[in-house]
Write a protein that holds these residues in place. Structure first.
Motif, mmCIF file in Angstrom:
data_model
loop_
_atom_site.group_PDB
_atom_site.id
_atom_site.type_symbol
_atom_site.label_atom_id
_atom_site.label_comp_id
_atom_site.label_asym_id
_atom_site.label_seq_id
_atom_site.Cartn_x
_atom_site.Cartn_y
_atom_site.Cartn_z
ATOM 1 N N GLY A 42 0.765 -1.394 0.099
ATOM 2 C CA GLY A 42 -0.118 -0.047 -0.004
ATOM 3 C C GLY A 42 0.830 1.354 0.063
ATOM 4 N N GLU A 43 2.134 1.187 0.712
ATOM 5 C CA GLU A 43 2.860 2.525 0.799
ATOM 6 C C GLU A 43 3.596 2.580 -0.562
ATOM 7 O OE1 GLU A 43 3.564 4.850 3.017
ATOM 8 O OE2 GLU A 43 1.736 4.242 3.824
ATOM 9 N N LEU A 45 2.364 1.831 -3.365
ATOM 10 C CA LEU A 45 1.109 2.350 -4.244
ATOM 11 C C LEU A 45 0.912 3.691 -4.125
ATOM 12 C CD1 LEU A 45 -1.482 -0.586 -4.409
ATOM 13 C CD2 LEU A 45 0.391 0.203 -6.077
ATOM 14 N N SER A 46 1.047 4.306 -2.786
ATOM 15 C CA SER A 46 1.009 5.720 -2.431
ATOM 16 C C SER A 46 1.910 6.492 -2.909
ATOM 17 C CB SER A 46 0.743 5.762 -1.205
ATOM 18 O OG SER A 46 2.102 5.885 -0.403
ATOM 19 N N TYR A 97 -8.848 -2.097 0.541
ATOM 20 C CA TYR A 97 -9.653 -0.934 1.353
ATOM 21 C C TYR A 97 -9.423 -1.377 2.732
ATOM 22 C CZ TYR A 97 -12.597 2.840 2.825
ATOM 23 O OH TYR A 97 -12.824 4.040 3.413
ATOM 24 N N ARG A 100 -5.978 -1.262 4.438
ATOM 25 C CA ARG A 100 -5.456 -0.027 4.597
ATOM 26 C C ARG A 100 -5.970 0.964 5.685
ATOM 27 N NH1 ARG A 100 -0.900 1.051 4.189
ATOM 28 N NH2 ARG A 100 -0.703 2.966 3.318
ATOM 29 N N GLY B 120 -5.218 -3.620 -5.234
ATOM 30 C CA GLY B 120 -4.327 -2.403 -5.245
ATOM 31 C C GLY B 120 -5.332 -1.239 -5.455
ATOM 32 N N LEU B 121 -6.278 -1.374 -6.325
ATOM 33 C CA LEU B 121 -7.335 -0.307 -6.355
ATOM 34 C C LEU B 121 -8.147 0.003 -4.890
ATOM 35 C CD1 LEU B 121 -9.387 -1.152 -9.544
ATOM 36 C CD2 LEU B 121 -8.259 0.874 -9.051
ATOM 37 N N ALA B 124 -5.438 2.111 -2.931
ATOM 38 C CA ALA B 124 -5.525 3.217 -3.450
ATOM 39 C C ALA B 124 -6.719 3.970 -2.856
ATOM 40 C CB ALA B 124 -5.453 3.337 -5.090
ATOM 41 N N ASN B 127 -5.821 4.718 0.596
ATOM 42 C CA ASN B 127 -4.611 5.798 0.645
ATOM 43 C C ASN B 127 -5.383 7.158 0.530
ATOM 44 O OD1 ASN B 127 -2.407 4.183 1.008
ATOM 45 N ND2 ASN B 127 -2.240 3.819 -0.909
ATOM 46 N N ARG B 128 -6.330 7.185 -0.300
ATOM 47 C CA ARG B 128 -6.945 8.533 -0.632
ATOM 48 C C ARG B 128 -7.802 8.811 0.483
ATOM 49 N NH1 ARG B 128 -7.303 11.798 -5.192
ATOM 50 N NH2 ARG B 128 -9.060 12.912 -5.140
#
Lengths: 147, 137
Positions: A42-43, A45-46, A97, A100, B120-121, B124, B127-128
């Protein structure tokens, strides 16, 4: 509950688990990093520049693993309850999701967090284990497969 | 730490981690779902994967803790619980958690690759929405 002794693999599970623990231990002792896969991926990808190098190196090792273990099954095999592409996609989204916002998955909270005796990680592990078990139970009931 | 070691150490750790996931069969979705199926034909094997991993990692982490004080544990918040429950649903539906999905995708499985792209989506999105609070937590 019926225990499926025919598929019980205690030695492979313990041995493989020990390797995972060793990997997490090496990374923590050597560089004070936590081997949490969802955090690492995740990091990356960020796009955070800080720590990009070690994360990419770790992921490269992970992706290369199926190619360096001779004779072991590489493919994942069929899921017990046949998974269609839409279900697989939704599952991936939820995993991405969820891990994260919870800051960790089976590795970060499960292996590393519990080894650090973190109360947060214990809560996380109990939550994803419970919801995973409920999900599979629902899948089994929907599939009509006898328990 | 030398530059070489800074790359080599995480590379070796990632490799070992992946080999452990393969040896323990965490990479087999059917095995994972059989572990989560406590009410059906339950295969308890994967509890021993976490057990074996913690048996090795716990002494290491606790030893390291004595040499240097650890980072404090954060609070238990709603995000932790909601996120973990959502992850559990994804894990149960597919039989993949993030590490094994990456390993199997690395081995060339289209199914695992599809899952990794969706993951990954999702990441993301995570993350957002919530990333700033995440870093503060």
């Amino acid at each position: 509950m019926t225990i499926d002794w025919a598929h019980f693999t205690p030695l492979a599970s313990l041995g493989g688990g020990a390797l995972i623990g060793l990997a997490a231990g090496i990374l923590f002792i050597g560089s004070r990093r936590i081997a949490g896969i969802s955090g690492i991926f995740g990091e990356v990808l960020s796009g955070a520049r800080d720590g990009m190098g070690w994360r990419l190196a770790f992921l490269a090792g992970l992706l290369a693993a199926p190619w360096v273990v001779p004779g072991l099954a590489v493919g994942g095999g069929e899921a017990r309850f046949g998974v269609s592409w839409p279900v697989l996609f939704v599952a991936g989204l939820l995993t991405g999701y969820g891990t994260r916002i919870a800051r960790g998955c089976t590795s970060g909270h499960g292996v590393c967090g519990l080894s650090r005796l973190s109360p947060r990680s214990l809560v996380a592990v109990l939550c994803f284990m419970a919801s995973g078990m409920v999900t599979v139970t629902v899948l089994r009931l929907l599939s009509g497969e006898a328990s | 730490m030398s530059r070489l070691l800074a790359w080599l150490l995480p590379l070796v750790a990632g490799l070992l981690f992946g080999v452990g996931l393969i040896v323990s069969e965490m990479v087999a979705p059917a095995k994972v779902q059989a572990f989560l199926d406590v009410g059906g034909r339950w295969d308890p094997s994967l509890a021993l994967v976490m057990g074996g991993a913690i048996a090795v990692a716990l002494p290491v982490f606790q030893l390291a803790r004595r040499r240097r004080p650890p980072a404090p544990h954060g609070p238990v918040e709603g995000r932790l619980i909601v996120g973990s429950v959502l992850f559990g649903i994804g894990w149960g539906l597919s039989g993949y958690c993030p590490g094994p999905a990456l390993v199997v995708a690395g081995g060339g499985s289209g199914e695992a690759l599809g899952y990794v792209v969706a993951m990954g989506l999702g990441m993301a999105l995570g993350n957002r929405y919530g990333a700033r609070e995440l870093r503060r937590a």
